[in-house]
Design a protein around this motif. Structure first.
Motif, PDB file in Angstrom:
ATOM      1  N   VAL A   1      38.484 -15.680  -9.046  1.00  0.00           N
ATOM      2  CA  VAL A   1      39.815 -15.217  -8.651  1.00  0.00           C
ATOM      3  C   VAL A   1      40.139 -13.863  -9.275  1.00  0.00           C
ATOM      4  N   GLU A   2      39.227 -13.343 -10.100  1.00  0.00           N
ATOM      5  CA  GLU A   2      39.412 -12.015 -10.693  1.00  0.00           C
ATOM      6  C   GLU A   2      38.047 -11.511 -11.140  1.00  0.00           C
ATOM      7  N   GLY A   3      37.951 -10.214 -11.344  1.00  0.00           N
ATOM      8  CA  GLY A   3      36.689  -9.645 -11.783  1.00  0.00           C
ATOM      9  C   GLY A   3      36.327 -10.107 -13.185  1.00  0.00           C
ATOM     10  N   SER A   4      35.046 -10.461 -13.383  1.00  0.00           N
ATOM     11  CA  SER A   4      34.559 -10.872 -14.705  1.00  0.00           C
ATOM     12  C   SER A   4      33.429  -9.943 -15.125  1.00  0.00           C
ATOM     13  N   ILE A   5      33.366  -9.659 -16.420  1.00  0.00           N
ATOM     14  CA  ILE A   5      32.481  -8.602 -16.915  1.00  0.00           C
ATOM     15  C   ILE A   5      31.524  -9.168 -17.960  1.00  0.00           C
ATOM     16  N   ALA A   6      30.266  -8.787 -17.867  1.00  0.00           N
ATOM     17  CA  ALA A   6      29.277  -9.165 -18.881  1.00  0.00           C
ATOM     18  C   ALA A   6      28.251  -8.050 -19.006  1.00  0.00           C
ATOM     19  N   THR A   7      27.905  -7.710 -20.255  1.00  0.00           N
ATOM     20  CA  THR A   7      26.919  -6.663 -20.519  1.00  0.00           C
ATOM     21  C   THR A   7      25.656  -7.300 -21.084  1.00  0.00           C
TER      22      THR A   7
ATOM     23  N   MET B   1      14.762  -4.482 -20.428  1.00  0.00           N
ATOM     24  CA  MET B   1      13.715  -3.519 -20.770  1.00  0.00           C
ATOM     25  C   MET B   1      14.298  -2.338 -21.553  1.00  0.00           C
ATOM     26  N   GLY B   2      15.186  -2.682 -22.492  1.00  0.00           N
ATOM     27  CA  GLY B   2      15.739  -1.683 -23.402  1.00  0.00           C
ATOM     28  C   GLY B   2      16.887  -0.864 -22.861  1.00  0.00           C
ATOM     29  N   GLU B   3      17.378  -1.182 -21.666  1.00  0.00           N
ATOM     30  CA  GLU B   3      18.480  -0.416 -21.086  1.00  0.00           C
ATOM     31  C   GLU B   3      19.693  -1.316 -20.853  1.00  0.00           C
ATOM     32  N   ALA B   4      20.896  -0.771 -21.101  1.00  0.00           N
ATOM     33  CA  ALA B   4      22.131  -1.557 -21.011  1.00  0.00           C
ATOM     34  C   ALA B   4      22.659  -1.579 -19.578  1.00  0.00           C
ATOM     35  N   PHE B   5      23.054  -2.767 -19.146  1.00  0.00           N
ATOM     36  CA  PHE B   5      23.654  -2.952 -17.823  1.00  0.00           C
ATOM     37  C   PHE B   5      24.921  -3.791 -17.976  1.00  0.00           C
ATOM     38  N   THR B   6      26.017  -3.287 -17.430  1.00  0.00           N
ATOM     39  CA  THR B   6      27.239  -4.083 -17.343  1.00  0.00           C
ATOM     40  C   THR B   6      27.400  -4.536 -15.902  1.00  0.00           C
ATOM     41  N   PHE B   7      27.549  -5.843 -15.724  1.00  0.00           N
ATOM     42  CA  PHE B   7      27.753  -6.411 -14.392  1.00  0.00           C
ATOM     43  C   PHE B   7      29.200  -6.867 -14.261  1.00  0.00           C
ATOM     44  N   ILE B   8      29.806  -6.543 -13.126  1.00  0.00           N
ATOM     45  CA  ILE B   8      31.174  -6.986 -12.842  1.00  0.00           C
ATOM     46  C   ILE B   8      31.130  -7.888 -11.615  1.00  0.00           C
TER      47      ILE B   8
END
Length: 682
Positions: free
Chosen positions: A65-71, A75-82
Motif C-alpha cells: 500500500v506504499e513504497g518500501s525501501i531496502a538496500t 558483487m561489491g556494489e550497492a543497490f537500493t530497491f524500492i
C-alpha cells in the motif's frame, strides 16, 4: 557515468520494482535480499513476514500500500530497491519515486488480463525516460511458449520488447534458460545459483534463431551491427553487451528476462543485468536537469513515524549531505535536518552523511513536501520533476466516533495527505462534513485503517452529501415582512415589501431596490439584503435557493427603534413568507464526466452510463494512447459516487474518469420526493 566503451557504472544505484497488482514485486525483493545474503530466509506476503510489506495495513490487506525501501550489495556494489504498490489505487506512490531512480524492473506475468495495467505502468516510465526492463515472473507456472507470451505483452510497450533469454522446457515445465547474449544454457536450482549445462540439440537451434532476432532488434540502432548481420559475421560479444546496455539506457528497447521469485530462479541473472547495464546516478541527475556543482536531492516520499516525527525519504542526486545540514526546500524554507537514516523496510539505521546515489531519509524537515527538491544552497531549487496529482474518483464523509477526537482527526488527515498527496481532504460548509477523497475503494479503506491503527482514531463513514439546490418557478409581488418588538427602552422596528421572481439557470441571486422617498433609509437596505441572503441558504425544500431575484419595493421605519438588526429580521420574514408561494423545485447538479478505458470496454461503459441516468455525448480515441477511448457524458452527481468501482470491474482495474460540474437540472417526481423527505428527516 553509465557504461561506455566497456566501462561499467559504479556507485550506489536505485532501482524501482513496479508492475501490475499481485505480479510478485514484494516476493522478488525478498528473493533479491536472500540471494545477496541480507536475509537468511525469504519471508512471504501471506504470512506477513516480508521486509517490504511491514506496515500494519499492508499485512492486514495482504498487499503493498506504499513504497518500501531496502538496500543491499551485489558483487561489491550497492543497490537500493524500492518496491512500489501495483494497485491502480496507489499508482501515485510510484509516480513520486520513479523520476529519481536509475532504472525500473517491471514485474509482470504471462496474463492477458493484466496487459492493460502493464501498459499504464510502462507508459509512466516511457514518458519519464526511465530505463526499464521486464521480468516475467512465475515462469514455473507458465503454460505457453515465450514467443506467445511476448506477443501477448507486446501491446503494452511502445518500444520493442527484447528477449534476453529463452526457456529450457522439461516435461512441460520451464527447468532453466539459455542466455542469448552469453550463449550459455543454465538449469534452475531452488534457492541456489543456476547450473551451467551443455547447449545442444533443440536448445542450440532455438538459441540461434532467438539470438539472431535479438541482434536484429539491436541493429535497428547500430549500423555497424547491422552490417555484420548482413554479411553473416558474428559480432564480438563485447559489442553485443555494449549495445544491450546502451539501448536499455537510451530507452530504445525494453529487455525481457524471466524467472520465479518464490524459488529465486532467474534472480542472479536479473542482478547481473542490473549491475552491468544500469547507469549510475549521474544520468538520473542529468535527466532531471541537475547542474554541475549543485548539492541536491529529490524527495520521493514522506513518512510520519510514531516517535521519530516526519521523515523525508530522498535520493541524493549530486553532492554530499551530512546529518545536521541546513537544507532549503522548494517552498523556500531553510531547516536543519535532524537525523539521517538508511531504510530497510520498517527499520532505520542512522548514518552520518549521504553521498550522490544514496537513498536516505532526512529527519524533521517540517516544510518539505513529497516531490520537493532539497538543496544545501540558500536559494530554493524548483522541483526537479512534477508528478501531477490525479483527480479523486471516490470519496467518503468521516466523523470521529468520539467527539473528543474531532480536532485530532483533522490534524491526522493532514498528515495522511502529506504522506500521500493523492488523498485529499475537504470541509463542506453547507453540510459540515469532512470529506476524504482518493483513488479507489482500497485507497480509502487503507486510509481509514491508518487512522485506527496508527493514531487510535475510530471514525464513522457516510456517503458524502450531494450539492442539491432549489429554485422557484413563479413570481410573487408585494410580500410584506414586518419586525416589531417592544421590550422597554428602545424597541425594534423594520418593515419591508419585496417582489420575488425566478431567474434563468446559473444567474444565482440578484438583489435590487426601487425605494423612493426614503421609506427605507439607504443605510438599512444592505441589512435587508443580508437577511434575505442568509435565509435562502435553506429554502422550503431544505436546500440553498438559487436563480432568484428579489426587489425591495417599499417599507417603513421608526426614527428611534429602527436598526440594521431590525431590517435584517424584516428581510428574513418577507422572504420566508414569499418562497412557499413561488412553487419551489429541486435542482440536481449535473457533471461532465470523461471516462478513459481500453477500447474493448467502451460498449460496457456506455451501458453503465445509461444505467446511471447519464447522457452519452460521444467518444473518441484517447490522445496518445493507442487502443484506448474516452467516453464523454453528462451524469447526475448523485450517480457518480461509486462509479469508479463499476468502471474498474469492467476494465481489469485500469479504467478511470474525471468529472467537473456542468449545470443544475430540475428534478421532479418520486426521486425528488425521496431526497426532500430524507433532508427533512436529517
Amino acid at each position: 557515468m553509465g557504461e561506455a566503451g566497456g566501462r561499467r557504472a559504479a556507485g550506489p544505484r536505485c532501482i524501482a520494482l513496479v508492475g501490475p497488482f499481485q505480479s510478485g514485486k514484494t516476493t522478488l525483493l525478498e528473493a533479491i535480499l536472500e540471494r545477496t545474503g541480507v536475509l537468511q530466509r525469504m519471508g512471504s506476503v501471506d504470512s506477513g513476514t516480508t521486509v517490504a510489506d511491514a506496515s500494519g495495513e499492508a499485512r492486514q490487506f495482504k498487499m503493498s500500500v506504499e513504497g518500501s525501501i531496502a538496500t543491499t550489495s551485489f558483487m561489491g556494489e550497492a543497490f537500493t530497491f524500492i518496491d512500489c504498490p501495483g494497485s491502480v489505487d496507489f499508482l501515485h506512490e510510484m509516480r513520486n519515486v520513479v523520476p529519481a531512480v536509475d532504472a525500473a524492473v517491471v514485474v509482470c506475468e504471462a496474463d492477458e488480463k493484466k496487459v492493460p495495467a502493464l501498459g499504464v505502468i510502462l507508459r509512466e516510465l516511457e514518458d519519464r525516460g526511465i530505463p526499464r526492463l521486464l521480468f516475467i515472473n512465475k515462469i514455473d507456472k507458465a503454460d505457453k511458449r515465450i514467443r506467445e507470451t511476448l506477443t501477448t505483452l507486446r501491446p503494452a510497450s511502445r518500444v520493442p520488447l527484447l528477449l534476453r533469454q529463452i526457456p529450457i522446457w522439461s516435461n512441460g515445465i520451464v527447468s532453466g534458460f539459455v542466455d542469448l547474449a552469453l550463449e550459455r544454457a543454465f538449469v534452475y536450482r531452488e534457492h541456489a545459483a543456476s547450473m551451467v549445462v551443455p547447449l545442444d540439440g533443440e536448445d542450440l537451434t532455438r538459441n540461434r534463431d532467438a539470438r539472431f532476432s535479438m541482434l536484429e532488434t539491436l541493429a535497428d540502432h547500430d549500423d555497424e551491427l547491422m552490417e555484420a548481420l548482413l554479411t553473416d559475421l558474428e559480432p564480438p560479444r563485447d559489442k553485443v553487451f555494449d549495445d544491450l546496455g546502451r539501448e536499455l539506457r537510451d530507452g530504445l528497447v525494453c529487455p525481457v528476462l524471466f524467472g520465479s521469485a518464490t524459488r529465486t530462479n532467474g534472480v542472479l541473472r536479473l542482478l547481473k543485468t542490473l549491475r552491468h547495464d544500469v547507469p549510475d546516478v549521474s544520468e538520473a541527475a542529468a535527466r532531471l536537469g541537475v547542474k554541475d556543482g549543485e548539492t541536491v536531492a529529490h524527495v520521493m516520499k514522506t513518512v510520519h513515524t510514531a516517535h521519530g516525527g516526519k521523515l523525508s525519504v530522498s535520493r541524493v542526486l549530486a553532492g554530499t549531505i551530512g546529518d545536521g545540514a541546513m537544507l532549503t526546500g522548494s517552498s523556500g524554507q531553510t531547516e536543519r535536518t535532524s537525523g539521517l537514516f538508511r531504510m530497510f523496510g520498517a527499520s532505520l539505521e542512522k548514518v552520518g552523511e549521504a553521498k550522490a546515489g544514496d537513498t536516505v531519509a532526512f529527519g524533521k524537515l517540517d516544510h518539505v513536501e513529497t516531490g520537493d527538491a532539497i538543496t544545501t544552497a540558500r536559494t530554493p531549487r524548483a522541483r526537479l520533476a512534477e508528478a501531477a496529482v490525479p483527480q479523486p474518483v471516490l470519496s467518503t464523509a468521516l466523523s470521529a466516533k468520539d467527539r473528543k477526537d474531532d480536532v485530532k482527526l483533522g490534524l491526522t488527515l493532514a498528515k495522511l495527505h502529506d504522506e500521500d498527496p493523492s488523498l485529499s481532504v475537504s470541509h463542506v460548509g453547507e453540510t459540515s462534513e469532512m470529506v476524504l477523497a482518493g483513488q479507489g475503494e482500497m485507497h480509502l479503506r487503507v486510509a481509514v485503517a491508518k487512522l485506527a491503527n496508527r493514531y487510535g482514531i475510530a471514525v464513522n463513514q457516510m456517503k458524502p452529501g450531494v450539492g442539491y439546490r432549489e429554485t422557484i418557478k413563479k413570481s410573487v409581488t408585494g410580500v410584506r415582512g414586518r419586525h416589531r418588538k417592544q421590550s422597554g427602552g428602545h424597541g425594534q422596528f423594520g418593515d419591508v415589501v419585496i417582489d420575488v421572481r425566478p431567474l434563468p439557470r446559473g444567474e444565482g441571486f440578484v438583489f435590487t431596490d426601487t425605494i423612493t422617498g426614503g421609506v427605507v433609509p439607504k443605510q438599512y437596505i444592505p441589512a435587508v439584503r443580508d437577511g434575505i441572503e442568509d435565509t435562502i441558504r435553506k429554502g422550503p425544500l431544505g436546500f440553498p435557493v438559487v436563480d432568484i431575484a428579489v426587489t425591495l419595493t417599499d417599507g417603513s421605519y421608526h426614527t428611534v427603534d429602527s436598526s440594521d438588526m431590525a431590517f435584517q429580521q424584516a428581510g428574513r420574514i418577507a422572504i420566508q413568507e414569499a418562497l412557499p408561494a413561488c412553487h419551489a423545485v429541486l435542482l440536481e447538479p449535473i457533471h461532465r464526466v470523461e471516462i478513459a478505458v481500453p477500447s474493448e470496454a467502451t460498449a460496457k461503459i456506455n451501458a453503465i452510463v445509461s444505467g446511471r441516468r447519464g447522457q452519452i455525448l460521444g467518444f473518441d480515441g484517447r490522445e496518445g494512447w493507442q487502443g484506448w477511448d474516452v467516453v464523454a457524458a453528462l451524469m447526475p452527481e448523485s450517480e457518480i459516487g461509486d462509479l469508479i468501482v463499476e468502471i474498474r470491474s469492467v476494465t481489469a482495474g485500469v479504467g478511470t474518469f474525471t468529472s467537473r460540474f456542468d449545470h443544475l437540472a430540475e428534478l421532479t417526481g418520486r426521486e425528488a420526493d425521496k431526497i426532500v423527505q430524507a433532508r427533512a428527516a436529517a
